[in-house]
Write an enzyme that holds these catalytic residues in place. Structure first.
Site, PDB file in Angstrom:
ATOM      1  N   GLU A 121     -16.431   6.034   5.002  1.00  0.00           N
ATOM      2  CA  GLU A 121     -15.712   5.409   6.120  1.00  0.00           C
ATOM      3  C   GLU A 121     -15.631   6.363   7.293  1.00  0.00           C
ATOM      4  OE1 GLU A 121     -11.566   4.578   5.304  1.00  0.00           O
ATOM      5  OE2 GLU A 121     -11.518   6.112   3.771  1.00  0.00           O
ATOM      6  N   LYS A 144      -2.805   6.503   1.779  1.00  0.00           N
ATOM      7  CA  LYS A 144      -2.694   7.159   3.085  1.00  0.00           C
ATOM      8  C   LYS A 144      -1.927   8.469   2.943  1.00  0.00           C
ATOM      9  CE  LYS A 144      -2.412   4.891   7.038  1.00  0.00           C
ATOM     10  NZ  LYS A 144      -3.702   4.819   7.725  1.00  0.00           N
ATOM     11  N   ARG A 172       0.837  -1.211   0.000  1.00  0.00           N
ATOM     12  CA  ARG A 172       0.000   0.000   0.000  1.00  0.00           C
ATOM     13  C   ARG A 172       0.870   1.259   0.000  1.00  0.00           C
ATOM     14  NH1 ARG A 172      -4.555   0.027   4.454  1.00  0.00           N
ATOM     15  NH2 ARG A 172      -2.804   0.600   5.778  1.00  0.00           N
TER      16      ARG A 172
END
Ligand code: PLP
Ligand code: COI
Length: 363
Positions: free
Chosen positions: A237, A202, A101
């Site tokens: 989310e 992120k 990621r």
């Protein structure tokens, strides 16, 4: 363990008071900075391979004021945990997935990706350098925070010619309330990330944008915000965790191109499918479906709702506040599926259940 002069070590100023592990109140660690003995890092210049990963005594980092990370937010991060088992072994959870990621994020943000094996070795090194800070099994985890930043100068908007990858660690307890219900505020006033933006990586800026809505939630007594999509129809989310609901034998995981593809939700999906024999789907969840409103009135609201993340683990949600109304889920109690999933996930992470999926790495 490599301890040597490097471009990274030259950036560190040894000006912080390292916390003596003997002084840590292990029963109340919470989720706050504690300065551990070592930090680690490495630098890449002009897209060249990184120098060797170097461990140095903790401190602050020296950055130019015109660093691209500071001015234009070229900054991404990861989060993973090391857990000490009752067998004394320290296990990382799905470290290669964090590596993947971070590499995806690096590509999107025009930074030099870190090869998976290098990332994994760096994480193992930093944990082994800070062993005294790993909490006992029932006290918490060692949270590991890898950062990748554009540390070079840039006045016009441009990618940095220098990337610094660094890792610090911190003993942590619960991010929310552990396996106790939290209350969440559903917002139609703010969105977390645009559809084709960077919600799926992120990027540090995603979290900066969430500070204001998060504060509104906390000021009103809620643990966090639940974001909806740009049409305010589907659930996105929670500020730092994915959203899941249970209805009968189904586990439904809120999917969207702008949410973070969480490693915890993926693990929970697998455990629910294979160990609890549930029907598991990743799909768009209308907020009305979660709450049993309008077209979903006959179905009724979700039996259980929870959010997942490395920091949040599996955090049960007892109330969703939406349109000036508190919708209580499952009598505001931890549901049986949530509890089973928590026990199984936690058991694998601390080595008490067999790791059938090859998720853990012993440091
Ligand atoms: N969503 C956001 C915005 C997060 O910050 C996190 C935490 O990392 C998650 C979801 C959950 O991801 P993971 O389970 O990989 O920690
Ligand atoms: C994590 O769960 O690791 C995260 O990155 C969430 C964080 C913002 C505390």
């Amino acid at each position: 363990m490599q301890k040597q002069e490097s471009l990274f070590s030259k950036k560190i100023i040894h000006n912080v008071q390292i916390t003596d592990p003997k002084t840590i109140d292990w029963d109340n660690i919470g989720f706050n900075p504690i300065h551990t003995a070592y930090v680690g890092g490495m630098v890449s210049l002009h897209g060249e391979p990184y120098e060797p990963f170097t461990l140095v005594p903790g401190g602050t980092i020296n950055l130019p004021l015109s660093a691209v990370a500071l001015n234009y937010g070229q900054s991404i991060f990861e989060g993973l945990k090391a857990r000490k088992g009752r067998d004394g072994k320290i296990r990382l959870f799905r470290v290669k997935d964090n590596a993947r990621r971070l590499a995806d994020g690096a590509k999107r943000m025009l930074m030099t990706p870190i090869p998976q094996d290098l990332f994994k070795k760096a994480v193992i090194d930093i944990v082994n350098a800070n062993l005294e800070y790993v909490p006992a099994t029932d006290k918490g985890s060692l949270y590991i925070r890898p950062l990748l930043i554009g540390s070079g100068e840039g006045l016009g908007v441009c990618p940095s010619y220098e990337n610094t990858f660094c890792i610090y660690v911190c003993p942590v307890g619960n991010y929310f309330k552990g396996l106790s219900c939290i209350n969440i505020l559903v917002t139609k006033d703010y969105h977390r990330a645009p559809r084709k933006g960077v919600g799926h990586i992120k990027a540090a800026g995603n979290y900066a944008a969430g500070l204001y809505p998060g504060k509104i939630a906390k000021n009103k007594g809620y643990a966090e915000i639940l974001y909806l999509d740009h049409e305010c129809i589907h659930v996105e989310e929670v500020g730092a965790a994915n959203f899941l609901l249970v209805k009968g034998n189904k586990l439904i995981i809120a999917e969207s191109e702008s949410v973070l593809p969480g490693i915890t939700r993926d693990s929970v999906a697998k455990i629910a499918r294979e160990k609890l024999h549930m029907e598991v789907t990743f799909e768009k969840i209308p907020i009305d479906k979660a709450l049993g409103l309008h077209a979903y009135k006959d179905e009724g609201r979700a039996d259980e709702v929870f959010c997942t993340g490395t920091a949040a683990v599996i955090s049960p949600i007892g109330t969703l506040h939406y349109h000036d109304h508190d919708y209580v889920i499952g009598n505001n109690e931890v549901g049986p599926v949530t509890k089973k999933l928590y026990d199984l996930l936690n058991g694998i992470q601390i080595g008490e259940y067999a790791d059938d999926y090859g998720w853990t790495t012993i440091c």
